[in-house]
Scaffold this motif. Structure first.
Motif, PDB file in Angstrom:
ATOM      1  N   SER A 345       0.689  -1.170  -0.014  1.00 25.79           N
ATOM      2  CA  SER A 345       0.116  -0.079   0.045  1.00 25.79           C
ATOM      3  C   SER A 345       1.027   1.285  -0.138  1.00 25.79           C
ATOM      4  CB  SER A 345      -0.927  -0.124   1.192  1.00 25.79           C
ATOM      5  OG  SER A 345      -1.848  -1.035   1.284  1.00 25.79           O
ATOM      6  N   HIS A 347       0.914   5.628  -1.615  1.00 25.42           N
ATOM      7  CA  HIS A 347       0.199   6.766  -2.690  1.00 25.42           C
ATOM      8  C   HIS A 347       1.374   7.867  -2.940  1.00 25.42           C
ATOM      9  CE1 HIS A 347       0.097   8.633   1.574  1.00 25.42           C
ATOM     10  NE2 HIS A 347       0.015   9.615   0.789  1.00 25.42           N
ATOM     11  N   GLU A 349       2.158  12.110  -3.590  1.00 29.96           N
ATOM     12  CA  GLU A 349       1.737  13.231  -3.342  1.00 29.96           C
ATOM     13  C   GLU A 349       2.229  14.411  -4.091  1.00 29.96           C
ATOM     14  OE1 GLU A 349       2.177  13.901   0.714  1.00 29.96           O
ATOM     15  OE2 GLU A 349       0.627  12.509   1.266  1.00 29.96           O
ATOM     16  N   GLU A 355      -2.972  14.472  -3.184  1.00 33.75           N
ATOM     17  CA  GLU A 355      -2.733  13.170  -3.616  1.00 33.75           C
ATOM     18  C   GLU A 355      -2.904  13.133  -5.407  1.00 33.75           C
ATOM     19  OE1 GLU A 355      -5.865   9.281  -4.087  1.00 33.75           O
ATOM     20  OE2 GLU A 355      -6.354  10.956  -2.915  1.00 33.75           O
ATOM     21  N   HIS A 357      -1.825   9.657  -7.078  1.00 37.67           N
ATOM     22  CA  HIS A 357      -2.426   8.372  -7.276  1.00 37.67           C
ATOM     23  C   HIS A 357      -2.240   7.722  -5.731  1.00 37.67           C
ATOM     24  CE1 HIS A 357      -1.904   9.089 -11.518  1.00 37.67           C
ATOM     25  NE2 HIS A 357      -0.757   9.110 -11.474  1.00 37.67           N
ATOM     26  N   SER A 358      -3.045   6.622  -5.587  1.00 39.74           N
ATOM     27  CA  SER A 358      -3.032   5.691  -4.428  1.00 39.74           C
ATOM     28  C   SER A 358      -3.034   4.239  -4.854  1.00 39.74           C
ATOM     29  CB  SER A 358      -4.225   5.890  -3.460  1.00 39.74           C
ATOM     30  OG  SER A 358      -5.303   5.621  -3.986  1.00 39.74           O
ATOM     31  N   THR A 361      -4.740   1.414  -0.545  1.00 37.28           N
ATOM     32  CA  THR A 361      -4.645   2.316   0.494  1.00 37.28           C
ATOM     33  C   THR A 361      -6.048   2.246   1.134  1.00 37.28           C
ATOM     34  OG1 THR A 361      -5.342   4.128  -0.843  1.00 37.28           O
ATOM     35  CG2 THR A 361      -3.080   3.834  -0.252  1.00 37.28           C
ATOM     36  N   THR A 366     -10.199   7.726  -3.248  1.00 37.66           N
ATOM     37  CA  THR A 366      -8.983   8.120  -3.696  1.00 37.66           C
ATOM     38  C   THR A 366      -8.682   8.139  -5.034  1.00 37.66           C
ATOM     39  OG1 THR A 366      -8.509   5.365  -3.372  1.00 37.66           O
ATOM     40  CG2 THR A 366      -7.736   6.749  -1.515  1.00 37.66           C
ATOM     41  N   SER A 368      -6.622   7.023  -8.639  1.00 36.46           N
ATOM     42  CA  SER A 368      -5.716   5.906  -8.992  1.00 36.46           C
ATOM     43  C   SER A 368      -5.802   5.922 -10.374  1.00 36.46           C
ATOM     44  CB  SER A 368      -6.154   4.403  -8.540  1.00 36.46           C
ATOM     45  OG  SER A 368      -5.428   3.323  -9.122  1.00 36.46           O
ATOM     46  N   ASP A 404       2.555   3.100   2.672  1.00 35.14           N
ATOM     47  CA  ASP A 404       1.556   3.083   3.585  1.00 35.14           C
ATOM     48  C   ASP A 404       1.380   1.920   4.373  1.00 35.14           C
ATOM     49  OD1 ASP A 404       0.503   5.912   3.166  1.00 35.14           O
ATOM     50  OD2 ASP A 404      -0.265   4.919   1.241  1.00 35.14           O
ATOM     51  N   TRP A 499      -5.050   7.300   5.401  1.00 40.47           N
ATOM     52  CA  TRP A 499      -4.330   6.088   4.254  1.00 40.47           C
ATOM     53  C   TRP A 499      -4.017   4.812   4.776  1.00 40.47           C
ATOM     54  CZ3 TRP A 499      -4.451   7.776  -0.287  1.00 40.47           C
ATOM     55  CH2 TRP A 499      -4.294   9.327  -0.563  1.00 40.47           C
TER      56      TRP A 499
END
Length: 546
Positions: A345, A347, A349, A355, A357-358, A361, A366, A368, A404, A499
């Motif tokens: 997990s 992301h 920034e 943000e 992409h993640s 998480t 979110t 993505s 994360d 997150w």
């Protein structure tokens, strides 16, 4: 299952443009968050389709038409008679006819061109193939167009009065994209007639494969939906193909659909041969590929080492490569091949902490743009090589990778005994490793309400997981000591705002035991493998595209 990722929302949007039953409909009905996001994406898709595919004329069109008319007026015409009267200018009938003819011809040409633009996708001309995905135009295809990398295979295959046509394709080390059309005898594009089957499921059905220069299959193309004008076929590579040329081979022998599945339109099948074969050159795209070697690492408190190793910019995507390795102590919890069953997990920034992409998480709502991911075991136990490909990253400015946490399969010995007939009146708790479940009912289900053709014991659960919603391994043991493997049915949603710490709540969740056909006085529920969450991590790293 957890709330849908952006990639899964893409699949749902594809289903929205077809008559196929959506496999996520049940979760959408039960999850307000995903339902709201889905409606938002539908609105954004409609907006972008209007913007990208509107019937707009080029800005120069009016000037060009008026110039043509002016040129016609200025041209000498000995046959024209002009009559002058006080207060008005007269134009001879022949010249007026020529002018009307010219205007009519221009308008007719315009109508024909507009009709053709709707029938044939034209990436290079008017962004016809650059359809919307998740609220934004496909940046990878835009970049391929800008660099002159759209290839034109010019495929036309006709049989039984039906024609398969491929005008455009784009290929690089991240993916291959094709725009394919099927025309019926009346010349109309048929959006529901082509169905592709994975090669490993049925070699005799329709499929389109990608092969390297040695003839090895390196991928398959599948329809992503998103547009009514053509079949948008995509293959995403989890690792760069080691070849200068890809051969696209299509085996198409059936059009239509004789499926009896609920919600799927039945279209009479037409047998024929619409197969094709053509090459795609990767050399020019490869010349635009740049990579930077990374040497950034972190050791998590619970024994996982993370190393970012490479960042590659390709024409249609950005690939991040990294390695993870479990310590000897951590490996004691994941013997055999359990350590290979891991999920990361993280992301990204921007410079302002917003943000980008993640990936996997726990935070709700979110963003993505993950295209593909892969995890391959290394040359020693505990070592995994990872590859994640994204549609885009910030240009000419740094961005931040934020770790994360991770999940890994481990042995577990949690268990609880219960009286099946008493669960409705006396639910039994299952509180282990932070997971908070409640056993609420037990019944015997019969086909077709089963995963197979035999009756199943169905244990109903409520509550949720602090760890993973991946079920791990569960068994039920009857009074005679017989064990029944359990499979999970139901959906889930993330209940969390940060997150790392979201709690996964289950919805209409059951554990099914095939072959358990009676309701005994007592059963024992055991979990033998758990996907344990580790989120006591604190690491970020600054990155920049090469």
């Amino acid at each position: 299952m957890t709330c849908f990722s952006e990639a899964e929302f893409d699949c749902l949007l594809a289903q929205a443009n077809s008559s196929s039953a959506s496999p996520g409909a049940e979760h959408l009905a039960a999850c307000p968050s995903c339902a709201a996001r889905y409606e938002e994406l539908l609105r954004e898709q409609a907006h972008w389709n209007e913007d990208l595919f509107g019937d707009s004329l080029p800005a120069s069109f009016t000037d060009e038409v008026m110039a043509a008319i002016a040129a016609s007026d200025a041209a000498p015409s000995p046959e024209t008679k002009t009559t002058f009267r006080p207060g008005r200018i007269g134009i001879g009938r022949t010249r007026a006819s020529r002018r009307k003819l010219l205007i009519s011809s221009v308008l007719l040409l315009l109508a024909v061109c507009m009709a053709a633009s709707f029938a044939i996708p034209a990436v290079a001309d008017r962004l016809r193939s650059l359809f919307e995905q998740g609220g934004a135009a496909d940046s990878g295809l835009l970049r391929a167009q800008e660099l002159g990398l759209i290839q034109h295979p010019d495929i036309r295959v006709t049989d039984q009065g039906y024609t398969v046509r491929i005008d455009e394709a784009a290929a690089d080390a991240s993916r291959v994209v094709l725009a394919l059309q099927v025309f019926g005898p009346d010349g109309r594009h048929l959006r529901e007639h082509l169905h592709l089957t994975p090669l490993d499921l049925d070699v005799s059905r329709n499929h389109i494969t990608l092969k390297d220069e040695q003839g090895n299959v390196i991928g398959e193309l599948f329809d992503q939906g998103m547009t009514e004008d053509f079949y948008y076929l995509v293959c995403r590579f989890t690792s760069p193909p080691q070849t200068d040329q890809i051969t696209v081979e299509g085996q198409l022998t059936t059009l239509g659909n004789e499926s009896d599945r609920p919600g799927v339109d039945k279209i009479p099948e037409i047998k024929g041969n619409w197969s094709f074969r053509f090459p795609l050159d990767l050399r020019k795209a490869d010349s635009h590929t740049t990579a930077s070697t990374l040497d950034l690492g972190y050791v998590a408190p619970d024994g996982l080492t993370v190393r970012l190793t490479k960042l590659t910019r390709m024409v249609q995507g950005i690939r991040l490569e990294l390695d993870t390795e479990l310590s000897e102590e951590a490996m004691l919890h994941s013997p055999g091949d359990l350590w290979r069953q891991m999920s990361l997990s993280f992301h990204f920034e921007d410079q302002k902490g917003r943000e980008i992409h993640s990936v996997h998480t726990r935070k709700r709502n979110t963003k993505s743009k993950l295209e593909s991911e892969s995890g391959v075991p290394g040359d020693r136990p505990g070592l995994m090589h990872w590859s994640f490909t994204f549609k885009e990253m910030p240009e000419n400015k740094p961005f931040t990778f934020v770790f994360d946490g991770y999940e890994v399969a481990e042995r577990d010995d949690a268990s609880v005994s219960f009286a099946p007939a008493e669960l409705r009146d006396h639910p039994i708790p299952f509180h282990f490793s932070g997971d908070d479940l409640l056993l609420t009912d037990f019944r015997v289900a019969s086909p077709p309400d089963t995963n197979g053709d035999v009756p199943e014991g169905a244990l109903r659960l409520t509550g949720g997981f602090r760890n993973s919603d991946r079920p791990g391994k569960w068994v039920i043991v009857d009074p005679q000591g017989r064990e029944y493997a359990l499979t999970a049915r139901g959906s889930s949603s993330v209940d969390g705002t940060d997150w790392k710490n979201g709690f996964i709540r289950i919805l209409d969740y059951e554990l099914r035991a095939a072959g358990l056909t009676t309701v005994p006085d007592e059963l024992r529920l055991k979990r033998t493998v758990i996907f344990r969450l580790y989120n006591d991590v604190d690491w970020s790293a600054s990155l920049r595209l090469p």
